[in-house]
Scaffold this motif. Structure first.
Motif, mmCIF file in Angstrom:
data_model
loop_
_atom_site.group_PDB
_atom_site.id
_atom_site.type_symbol
_atom_site.label_atom_id
_atom_site.label_comp_id
_atom_site.label_asym_id
_atom_site.label_seq_id
_atom_site.Cartn_x
_atom_site.Cartn_y
_atom_site.Cartn_z
ATOM 1 N N UNK A 33 0.803 -1.224 0.000
ATOM 2 C CA UNK A 33 0.000 0.000 0.000
ATOM 3 C C UNK A 33 0.837 1.275 0.000
ATOM 4 N N UNK A 34 1.959 1.269 0.745
ATOM 5 C CA UNK A 34 2.629 2.522 1.029
ATOM 6 C C UNK A 34 4.045 2.650 0.479
ATOM 7 N N UNK A 35 4.642 1.556 0.024
ATOM 8 C CA UNK A 35 6.049 1.641 -0.360
ATOM 9 C C UNK A 35 6.230 1.358 -1.850
ATOM 10 N N UNK A 88 -6.582 2.660 -2.756
ATOM 11 C CA UNK A 88 -7.072 2.330 -4.104
ATOM 12 C C UNK A 88 -8.063 3.351 -4.657
ATOM 13 N N UNK A 89 -8.849 3.966 -3.764
ATOM 14 C CA UNK A 89 -9.803 4.977 -4.236
ATOM 15 C C UNK A 89 -9.056 6.198 -4.763
ATOM 16 N N UNK A 90 -8.078 6.644 -3.995
ATOM 17 C CA UNK A 90 -7.356 7.855 -4.387
ATOM 18 C C UNK A 90 -6.481 7.618 -5.618
ATOM 19 N N UNK A 91 -5.908 6.421 -5.724
ATOM 20 C CA UNK A 91 -4.974 6.134 -6.811
ATOM 21 C C UNK A 91 -5.687 5.706 -8.084
ATOM 22 N N UNK A 449 -20.509 1.080 -6.870
ATOM 23 C CA UNK A 449 -20.168 2.279 -7.642
ATOM 24 C C UNK A 449 -20.636 3.531 -6.900
ATOM 25 N N UNK A 450 -21.806 3.443 -6.276
ATOM 26 C CA UNK A 450 -22.313 4.581 -5.503
ATOM 27 C C UNK A 450 -21.380 4.907 -4.342
ATOM 28 N N UNK A 451 -20.920 3.873 -3.634
ATOM 29 C CA UNK A 451 -20.005 4.082 -2.505
ATOM 30 C C UNK A 451 -18.699 4.701 -3.005
ATOM 31 N N UNK A 452 -18.176 4.152 -4.104
ATOM 32 C CA UNK A 452 -16.926 4.678 -4.672
ATOM 33 C C UNK A 452 -17.081 6.125 -5.108
ATOM 34 N N UNK A 453 -18.204 6.459 -5.731
ATOM 35 C CA UNK A 453 -18.427 7.832 -6.203
ATOM 36 C C UNK A 453 -18.484 8.805 -5.030
ATOM 37 N N UNK A 454 -19.152 8.396 -3.953
ATOM 38 C CA UNK A 454 -19.253 9.252 -2.771
ATOM 39 C C UNK A 454 -17.887 9.475 -2.127
ATOM 40 N N UNK A 455 -17.138 8.393 -1.907
ATOM 41 C CA UNK A 455 -15.840 8.503 -1.240
ATOM 42 C C UNK A 455 -14.818 9.226 -2.122
#
Length: 599
Positions: A33-35, A88-91, A449-455
Motif C-alpha cells: 500500500x505505502x512503499x 485504491x480509491x485515491x490512486x 459504484x455509488x459508494x466509490x463515487x461518494x468517497x
C-alpha cells in the motif's frame, strides 16, 4: 511436566508467536500500500527492522491502562482503515477491483498490524503529553493583561500582505454575488444574504462616497477577523493558559500565511470562521463557569446570537447543529434542558430569518441542484462506467435531468459542479419523484459504484495521503486572483503596492512552498483538521474530560456536511484551522478549560 507445558503454551508466548507469524504479511501489506518497488526488493531486511520496531513498541505500551489502550486502539483502527481503504480509491478512483480474496486477506492483516503499531506510538505520545499539563500552568506575563492590543497587532501584521494584493482579491463566489446585487441574476439564498448585503454596502459606499468598494470590504473584514481572534486569545488568557501556548497562539494568528491571505478574501468562510470561533468559545465559557453563565442573560444571548449567525453565514451549519445539540445535551447531562433550549432558540431564530424575513425582503430560495451533489455524482459515475449496461428507460429518465453527452464530456470524479451546472432544475421542481426513482434503481444495481463515487468525491478531506491541491479539480489552495469577467458589473484591477511580497505569497497560496516541506505540508493540509479534531477528542476522553468534547461536536458535524458538497477545497476547512490554538490547549492544558473547583 504440566508446568513446562503451561509455560510453553502461555498466552504471552502464543501472542508473540502469532505476532511473528503475521509480521511478514503485515509488512508485505504495508509495502503493497505505502512503499515503492525499490523497498520491496529488500523486504526481508525491512521485515526484520519493522518487526523489531513494532515488537518494541508493543512491549513499551503493554502496561498502559485500559482506557488509554482502548482509546488509542479505536483512533488507530479508524486511521488504519482510512489508509487501507483510501489508497485504491485515491490512486485508481475505485476499490472494487481490490476485493479479491487475496487482497482482502492482505488488507485485514495490514489493518491489524497498522492498528497495533499506530496505537502503540499514539499511546507513548499521549503518555508523554499528559505530564505537560502542569508544565504550562505558570503565572502569566504582564503583556497578556491587554488582549485588545493583540487584535490591533494582528491587523497590522496582515496589512503588508493586503497591500501586496491591493486593492484586494476578487475570487470564489464574489463574482456571482455581485451579479445578484447588480440585478443581473436573481437574489437568492444560495449565497448567504447577509454576506451579499455586506458586500452591497461596500458597493454603495463606492457609489455615494467614492470609496473603493473592495478596499472597504477588505479592511473591514480584516478588522472583524482580528477582533474575533483577539477574543479567542482573551478567553485563553482568562482561563490562565500557559505563557508558551499564548505566545504560540499570538504568533499563529499574526503570521500564519493562510490567515493573512483569507483575512481580506471576500468569501463567506472568513466571517463564518470568526463566528464559529466565537460560538465555540461561548460553549467553553459555559463549561468553565456553568452556574454564572446559566444565570447571565447577556451570556445566553451572546451564545444564541452567535449560533444563529453561524447558520446564516453557512447554510449547512444548521444541519450540523441539529444532531450536535442532542449529543451535547447527552455529554452535559446536568444541563441538558438549557442546551436543548439554546438549540431551540437558534433553530427558531434561523428559521424566522431564513424563511419569512428573507422572503419579505425579496430573497428567493436557492437552486435545488445545490443539495443534490452526491446523487448527481453517483448517477454520473454509473453513466460513465456502465452506460452500455443501462436500459433505454434508465437513459431516458436520466436525460430528463442531465444531458448524457454533458455527463460524458464533463465528468470528474472529484468535482460535481461541471456536471451539476447543467442540471435541469426547472424539470426537477415539476417532477422530482422520477429523479429519485432512477437514483434508487441504479443504487440497487450498482451499490459499490455509488459508494466509490461518494468517497472519491470527498477523499481529499479525510485521506491523509491525499494532495491538498487535488490534480483532478484544478482548484487552487487559496484563490488570490481578480476575476477578469466584467459581466458581473464590477471589475477591480490589481495595483500591488509591494510586488515582491505578492510574488512570495502567490507561491504560498499555490501550496508550492508547503508541498516542498513534508512537515509544513501536513500542517497546512486540507485533511489535517478532521484528524486533529479526532485526536483532541481522544486525548480528552483518555483524561476523563468528556464534557470538554461537547463544543467540538458541532465543529466535527460541520466537517461531515462538507462530505456532501460538490468539491473538496481548503477554504471549507479554514474555519477549523482557526481553532488550532484552542485544540492545542485542549490537548496540552485541558484543565484550564474546566471550572477552577475541578480543574
Amino acid at each position: 511436566m504440566k508446568k513446562i507445558a503451561s509455560n510453553l503454551f502461555s498466552s504471552a508466548l502464543v501472542n508473540n508467536l502469532l505476532y511473528i507469524f503475521l509480521s511478514y504479511f503485515f509488512v508485505y501489506g504495508c509495502q503493497e500500500y505505502f512503499m515503492t518497488d525499490v523497498f520491496r526488493e529488500n523486504d526481508h531486511f525491512i521485515n526484520c527492522v519493522l518487526l523489531a520496531g513494532a515488537y518494541f513498541l508493543q512491549k513499551q505500551t503493554a502496561a498502559a491502562d485500559k482506557r488509554l489502550h482502548l482509546c488509542c486502539t479505536g483512533f488507530s483502527a479508524l486511521l488504519s482503515l482510512v489508509f487501507i481503504m483510501g489508497y485504491p480509491i485515491y490512486t485508481y478512483d475505485r476499490f472494487g477491483d481490490f476485493l479479491t480474496p487475496g487482497q482482502i486477506m492482505i488488507s485485514i492483516i495490514s489493518f491489524a498490524g497498522l492498528t497495533a503499531v499506530i496505537s502503540s506510538v499514539l499511546a507513548m505520545c499521549i503518555q508523554a503529553l499528559i505530564p505537560l499539563e502542569t508544565f504550562f500552568s505558570k503565572p502569566l506575563w504582564k503583556i497578556w493583561k491587554y488582549p485588545a492590543v493583540f487584535g490591533f497587532a494582528f491587523f497590522l501584521c496582515w496589512l503588508p500582505v493586503y497591500l501586496a494584493f491591493y486593492p484586494g482579491i476578487f475570487a470564489y463566489d464574489i463574482e456571482m454575488q455581485t451579479s445578484q446585487i447588480m440585478g443581473l441574476e436573481p437574489f437568492t439564498r444560495y449565497h448567504p444574504p447577509l454576506h451579499n448585503w455586506y458586500w452591497q454596502l461596500c458597493l454603495w459606499l463606492e457609489e455615494t462616497l467614492s470609496l473603493h468598494a473592495l478596499v472597504c470590504y477588505s479592511l473591514s473584514q480584516m478588522a472583524l477577523l482580528a477582533g474575533a481572534l483577539a477574543y479567542v486569545l482573551y478567553f485563553m488568557i482568562k482561563r490562565q493558559t500557559g505563557n508558551l501556548l499564548l505566545t504560540a497562539t499570538a504568533l499563529f494568528f499574526a503570521f500564519n500565511p493562510c490567515i493573512a491571505l483569507f483575512s481580506f478574501n471576500p468569501t463567506k468562510d472568513v466571517l463564518f470562521a470568526a463566528l464559529l470561533a466565537m460560538y465555540v468559545i461561548e460553549l467553553y465559557s459555559f463549561i468553565a463557569e456553568k452556574e454564572h453563565y446559566s444565570q447571565s442573560i447577556p451570556c445566553n444571548i451572546r451564545l444564541v446570537v452567535t449560533g444563529i449567525l453561524c447558520c446564516l453565514f453557512r447554510n449547512n451549519m444548521v444541519y450540523a447543529l441539529l444532531p450536535a445539540t442532542v449529543i451535547m445535551a447527552f455529554l452535559l447531562k446536568a444541563y441538558w434542558k438549557r442546551i436543548l433550549l439554546w438549540g431551540l432558540c437558534i433553530f427558531a431564530g434561523y428559521a424566522l430569518i431564513n424563511g419569512p424575513l428573507y422572503t419579505a425582503l425579496g430573497v428567493g430560495p436557492g437552486n435545488a441542484r445545490e443539495s443534490l451533489s452526491i446523487p448527481i455524482q453517483q448517477i454520473s459515475t454509473v453513466v460513465v462506467q456502465h452506460k452500455a449496461e443501462l436500459t433505454s428507460q434508465d437513459l431516458e429518465d436520466i436525460s430528463l435531468y442531465l444531458p448524457l453527452d454533458i455527463i460524458e464530456a464533463n465528468y470528474n470524479p472529484r468535482i460535481t459542479d461541471r456536471v451539476k451546472v447543467h442540471f435541469h432544475t426547472d424539470y426537477y421542481e415539476q417532477d422530482s419523484s422520477t429523479f429519485f426513482e432512477v437514483w434508487l434503481r441504479l443504487l440497487r444495481q450498482y451499490p459499490l459504484v455509488y459508494v466509490e463515487a461518494f468517497l472519491n468525491l470527498n477523499i481529499p478531506l479525510w485521506y491523509p495521503d491525499a494532495a491538498t491541491v487535488d490534480p483532478h479539480t484544478y482548484e487552487t489552495y487559496i484563490a488570490t486572483y481578480i476575476s477578469q469577467t466584467p459581466s458581473c458589473g464590477y471589475q477591480p484591477v490589481r495595483e500591488s503596492k509591494i510586488p515582491w511580497l505578492e510574488n512570495k505569497y502567490q507561491v504560498l497560496a499555490s501550496f508550492e512552498f508547503f508541498g516542498n516541506h513534508p512537515v509544513l505540508a501536513k500542517c497546512f493540509s486540507i485533511n489535517t483538521p478532521v484528524w486533529l479534531l479526532l485526536f483532541t477528542a481522544t486525548v480528552l476522553w483518555i483524561k476523563k474530560r468528556k464534557a470538554l468534547i461537547a463544543p467540538l461536536v458541532p465543529v466535527f458535524l460541520l466537517w461531515c456536511t462538507y462530505l456532501l458538497g460538490p468539491v473538496s477545497i481548503f477554504r471549507y476547512v479554514f474555519p477549523i484551522m482557526v481553532l488550532y490554538p484552542l485544540l492545542s490547549v485542549l490537548i496540552l492544558q485541558s484543565g484550564s478549560m474546566e471550572p477552577e473547583t475541578t480543574g
